[in-house]
Design an enzyme around this catalytic site. Structure first.
Site, mmCIF file in Angstrom:
data_model
loop_
_atom_site.group_PDB
_atom_site.id
_atom_site.type_symbol
_atom_site.label_atom_id
_atom_site.label_comp_id
_atom_site.label_asym_id
_atom_site.label_seq_id
_atom_site.Cartn_x
_atom_site.Cartn_y
_atom_site.Cartn_z
ATOM 1 C CB CYS A 130 -0.965 -0.011 1.187
ATOM 2 S SG CYS A 130 -0.255 -0.693 2.678
ATOM 3 C CD GLN A 143 2.990 1.712 6.720
ATOM 4 O OE1 GLN A 143 4.198 1.750 6.541
ATOM 5 N NE2 GLN A 143 2.285 0.624 6.470
ATOM 6 N NE ARG A 185 -0.075 -0.894 11.667
ATOM 7 C CZ ARG A 185 -0.130 -1.271 10.378
ATOM 8 N NH1 ARG A 185 -0.605 -0.459 9.456
ATOM 9 N NH2 ARG A 185 0.309 -2.461 10.013
ATOM 10 C CG HIS A 206 -0.867 3.482 5.009
ATOM 11 N ND1 HIS A 206 -1.620 3.301 6.151
ATOM 12 C CD2 HIS A 206 -0.591 2.233 4.537
ATOM 13 C CE1 HIS A 206 -1.802 2.003 6.345
ATOM 14 N NE2 HIS A 206 -1.194 1.339 5.382
HETATM 15 P P1 NAP Z 1 -8.634 -8.505 6.967
HETATM 16 O O1 NAP Z 1 -9.448 -7.283 7.171
HETATM 17 O O2 NAP Z 1 -7.982 -9.093 8.179
HETATM 18 O O3 NAP Z 1 -9.561 -9.605 6.268
HETATM 19 C C1 NAP Z 1 -9.072 -10.871 5.857
HETATM 20 C C2 NAP Z 1 -10.101 -11.948 6.153
HETATM 21 O O4 NAP Z 1 -10.279 -12.102 7.560
HETATM 22 C C3 NAP Z 1 -11.519 -11.673 5.690
HETATM 23 O O5 NAP Z 1 -11.652 -11.919 4.307
HETATM 24 C C4 NAP Z 1 -12.333 -12.642 6.524
HETATM 25 O O6 NAP Z 1 -12.330 -13.915 5.887
HETATM 26 C C5 NAP Z 1 -11.519 -12.760 7.805
HETATM 27 N N1 NAP Z 1 -12.126 -12.135 8.995
HETATM 28 C C6 NAP Z 1 -12.107 -12.654 10.240
HETATM 29 N N2 NAP Z 1 -12.683 -11.840 11.120
HETATM 30 C C7 NAP Z 1 -13.116 -10.769 10.442
HETATM 31 C C8 NAP Z 1 -13.819 -9.596 10.824
HETATM 32 N N3 NAP Z 1 -14.169 -9.348 12.083
HETATM 33 N N4 NAP Z 1 -14.123 -8.688 9.852
HETATM 34 C C9 NAP Z 1 -13.759 -8.914 8.583
HETATM 35 N N5 NAP Z 1 -13.086 -10.004 8.178
HETATM 36 C C10 NAP Z 1 -12.767 -10.949 9.093
HETATM 37 O O7 NAP Z 1 -7.457 -8.272 5.931
HETATM 38 P P2 NAP Z 1 -7.200 -7.009 4.940
HETATM 39 O O8 NAP Z 1 -6.637 -5.879 5.699
HETATM 40 O O9 NAP Z 1 -8.393 -6.798 4.083
HETATM 41 O O10 NAP Z 1 -5.990 -7.582 4.064
HETATM 42 C C11 NAP Z 1 -6.160 -8.584 3.076
HETATM 43 C C12 NAP Z 1 -4.875 -8.700 2.267
HETATM 44 O O11 NAP Z 1 -4.624 -7.463 1.614
HETATM 45 C C13 NAP Z 1 -3.640 -8.980 3.140
HETATM 46 O O12 NAP Z 1 -2.767 -9.820 2.446
HETATM 47 C C14 NAP Z 1 -3.005 -7.627 3.293
HETATM 48 O O13 NAP Z 1 -1.625 -7.683 3.509
HETATM 49 C C15 NAP Z 1 -3.322 -6.997 1.941
HETATM 50 N N6 NAP Z 1 -3.373 -5.539 1.969
HETATM 51 C C16 NAP Z 1 -4.040 -4.914 2.984
HETATM 52 C C17 NAP Z 1 -4.070 -3.523 2.995
HETATM 53 C C18 NAP Z 1 -4.788 -2.783 4.086
HETATM 54 O O14 NAP Z 1 -4.634 -1.565 4.121
HETATM 55 N N7 NAP Z 1 -5.524 -3.426 4.968
HETATM 56 C C19 NAP Z 1 -3.461 -2.814 1.961
HETATM 57 C C20 NAP Z 1 -2.804 -3.500 0.932
HETATM 58 C C21 NAP Z 1 -2.775 -4.877 0.936
HETATM 59 P P3 NAP Z 1 -13.614 -14.879 5.864
HETATM 60 O O15 NAP Z 1 -14.799 -14.045 5.458
HETATM 61 O O16 NAP Z 1 -13.275 -15.933 4.871
HETATM 62 O O17 NAP Z 1 -13.729 -15.373 7.278
#
Ligand code: NAP
Length: 370
Positions: free
Chosen positions: A136, A163, A268, A275
């Site tokens: 990001c 961030q 962070r 960010h």
């Molecule tokens: P995240 O919010 O932790 O979500 C990932 C998965 O966690 C969801 O698809 C869901 O899967 C599960 N989950 C479990 N409890 C949850 C809850 N209370 N609310 C929502 N989801 C929950 O991850 P993310 O930040 O979107 O990141 C996903 C990927 O993108 C990672 O590899 C990360 O490094 C990358 N990324 C993130 C960002 C960022 O700013 N966050 C930026 C660039 C790249 P199920 O529905 O299958 O249970």
């Protein structure tokens, strides 16, 4: 119609991606099949055209194999578990992913089309199948400085990042709120009493951050009323993995012959979303400020040049301003006292939009076009 399998739509990046795809009517172009790692067999809550009513199992290789494109925002552990097995089982579709796992693989392209559209299109023609969103902060920095990269004006960059909590995912964002509540619930009465000694309140806050009931299951440490000067794992050279990504990914995206050194410290902070980065840019030569401004403004439609005044900076160069927007403000731009080839800048962008969801959404369109 191409079959699009979607995994990770419930997470931070996934939710923002779904919002953008719905507002851009992207679902009209695909037959969309929603998968889940935790809710297979349940009703699909995302109501879009040409989609399945019941969630599929995100670990079912036979179902995944039927897709023309798999779009995943589920995270690196999922990619590690599924991608190679799925390829080994004969999956020949496109894999479009937000996680970092495959980014540096030789066969993978980091997708950031305002910067490397030609390389992406060439890779599609070349039958490459793995297209991965960039880190990001890297994507946001590259869009902010795109004009300087394009004109080959940069010798090196240091990036000091600030961030947001949401960069770590949905559960972390929720934990930050609970950390804030834990403290404010216990000190508000004191702080509202104007006669109370603020240093006493501060001491109470400090003690609350190490209270055994203070919620730190996700971050591991207090982020509220604090900051965390380490993101991602440790590398042997003293960098964090997040810091390493800066140099590695920028140079992979640019496919430069000579490496542009990029390094800094990733931190962070307790912003909810977006960010920010303070940049020191070493230019290859002394370029007048008006030329720098034109280069930056002209490279893409989303970069927003903010004049280096106190008022404009405090108004528009903040996470509050950038949150939910595709605009990428860059400002605090001035030649530094270090010399005329040293440029100071500060930039902020929505790491869930241009930092994650938007390049993936646009990648789907590049696949559709070809
Ligand atoms: P995240 O919010 O932790 O979500 C990932 C998965 O966690 C969801 O698809 C869901 O899967 C599960 N989950 C479990 N409890 C949850 C809850 N209370 N609310 C929502 N989801 C929950 O991850 P993310 O930040 O979107 O990141 C996903 C990927 O993108 C990672 O590899 C990360 O490094 C990358 N990324 C993130 C960002 C960022 O700013 N966050 C930026 C660039 C790249 P199920 O529905 O299958 O249970």
């Amino acid at each position: 119609m191409m079959k699009l399998g979607i995994v990770g739509w419930r997470g931070m990046v996934g939710q923002v991606l779904m919002e953008r795809m719905i507002e851009s009517s992207d679902f009209n172009h695909f037959e969309s099949i929603f998968f889940s790692t935790s809710q297979k067999g349940e009703n699909n809550p995302i109501k879009v055209p040409n989609s399945n009513p019941i969630l599929q199992d995100a670990f079912d290789l036979n179902e995944l194999k039927k897709m023309d494109i798999i779009l995943t925002c589920q995270g690196g552990d999922y990619t590690k578990k599924v991608h190679s097995e799925l390829r080994a089982s004969g999956f020949i579709g496109y894999w479009v992913d937000a996680a970092s796992t495959l980014r540096m693989e030789q066969n993978a392209i980091i997708a950031l089309d305002p910067i490397n559209k030609n390389n992406i299109q060439a890779a599609i023609k070349n039958n490459q199948k793995d297209f991965i969103g960039g880190n990001c902060t890297v994507s946001l920095m590259m869009l902010a400085l795109g004009g300087l990269f394009k004109n080959d004006s940069i010798e090196w960059v240091t990036t000091m990042t600030y961030q947001a909590a949401s960069g770590a995912g949905a559960r972390h964002m929720n934990e930050l709120l609970r950390q804030m509540k834990f403290v404010t619930d216990r000190v508000m009465a004191d702080s509202e009493d104007q006669s109370s000694q603020i240093l006493q309140v501060e001491k109470k806050v400090k003690n609350l951050l190490s209270d055994p009931h203070f919620p730190i299951d996700n971050f591991g440490y207090p982020l509220a009323f604090n900051l965390l000067p380490w993101i991602d794992s440790e590398l042997d050279n003293g960098q964090s993995r997040e810091e390493w990504k800066g140099g590695a990914e920028v140079n992979k995206i640019l496919q430069t012959k000579s490496i542009i050194p990029i390094d800094g410290t990733c931190v962070r902070v307790s912003a909810m979303r977006c960010h920010s980065q303070a940049l020191t840019i070493k230019l290859k030569k002394d370029i007048p400020m008006d030329e720098i401004e034109s280069m930056i403004k002209e490279q893409n439609d989303w970069v927003k040049f903010v004049p280096n005044t106190k008022e404009e900076s405090l108004k528009t160069l903040t996470p509050q301003f950038a949150s939910g927007s595709l605009q990428i403000p860059i400002g605090r731009m001035r030649k530094m006292n270090l010399g005329p080839t040293y440029l100071n800048a500060f930039t902020v962008g929505d790491q869930l939009l241009w930092g994650a969801a938007e390049p993936l959404r646009r990648m789907l369109h590049l696949l559709l076009e070809q």
